[in-house]
Design an enzyme around this catalytic site. Structure first.
Site, PDB file in Angstrom:
ATOM      1  N   SER A  65       0.849  -1.182   0.000  1.00 52.43           N
ATOM      2  CA  SER A  65       0.000   0.000   0.000  1.00 52.43           C
ATOM      3  C   SER A  65       0.896   1.247   0.000  1.00 52.43           C
ATOM      4  CB  SER A  65      -0.949  -0.033   1.199  1.00 52.43           C
ATOM      5  OG  SER A  65      -1.982   0.903   1.050  1.00 52.43           O
ATOM      6  N   HIS A 105      -7.547  -5.547  -1.257  1.00 52.09           N
ATOM      7  CA  HIS A 105      -6.348  -4.797  -0.870  1.00 52.09           C
ATOM      8  C   HIS A 105      -5.686  -5.425   0.353  1.00 52.09           C
ATOM      9  CE1 HIS A 105      -3.787  -1.236  -0.641  1.00 52.09           C
ATOM     10  NE2 HIS A 105      -4.087  -1.105   0.645  1.00 52.09           N
TER      11      HIS A 105
END
Length: 211
Positions: free
Chosen positions: A71, A185
């Site tokens: 991320s 994610h």
């Protein structure tokens, strides 16, 4: 808290270091906001200072250091490989690479817009977005880099990782793209168990190959 990934890598024989550069949480609002509108400056300096700290340990082989992150950690990994050849290998995960193409497609778009440009959209100041995009500097990369992404990532769209992969292929830098289907994610923490295991194995395989 326990981070199983660190222990997995340590079990492979690696020294694992983890830092909290400016922009991260835990040291107050000034620390967290120190990169607002200026990603890739103070945070990059802190990550490299931490690399120096690790390199000073007599049990660390400075010729075989690697870097990985997911991320925002993927952002800084992409940024690092575009600014230094210090690391022997890199693994960028669920990363941010292009702030311009990321605008409008992330599930935290307003957060990104505020942190990158103080609520200015790319069409109002495209240079500001481009300057803070790792892909703008990827032409300098020489570090063998594994790109890991999830096909159902709503935070950082799949194309963010693909841009890094395609750029490295064009540059002739060793790279692979691993895409996880039906995965979010947060694959590393909440994904299906077999895919979480496969992800760890890919990371270890890449580091074992190049370090």
């Amino acid at each position: 808290t326990l981070m199983h990934e660190f222990y997995y890598l340590a079990a492979q024989g690696y020294v694992v270091g983890f830092s909290n550069p400016r922009g991260g949480a835990g040291y107050g609002e000034d620390h967290a906001r120190a990169i607002d509108g200026d990603w890739g400056n103070n945070d990059y300096a802190d990550v490299m200072a931490f690399a120096d700290l690790m390199a000073a340990r007599d049990y660390v082989d400075t010729s075989r250091m690697g870097i990985t992150g997911g991320s925002y950690g993927g952002f800084i990994t992409n940024w690092v490989i575009g600014h230094t050849d210090r690391f022997k290998a890199a693994v960028t995960q669920r990363s941010v690479s292009n702030m311009i193409s990321m605008w409008g497609v992330s599930d935290i778009n307003l957060f990104i817009q505020h942190n990158i440009a103080r609520d200015i959209a790319p069409f109002e100041d495209i240079e500001r977005y481009w300057r803070q995009s790792p892909i703008a500097h990827i032409g300098n990369a020489t570090t063998p880099t594994l790109v890991i992404h999830s096909e159902q990532d709503l935070r950082c769209h799949q194309e963010q990782g693909e841009q890094v992969y395609i750029a490295l292929k064009k540059l002739g830098v060793p790279t692979e793209l691993v895409l996880f289907p039906e995965s979010p994610h947060g694959l590393s923490r909440t994904g299906r168990t077999d895919r979480r295991i496969a992800r760890l194995e890919h990371i270890a395989r890449w580091f074992n190959t190049y370090m």
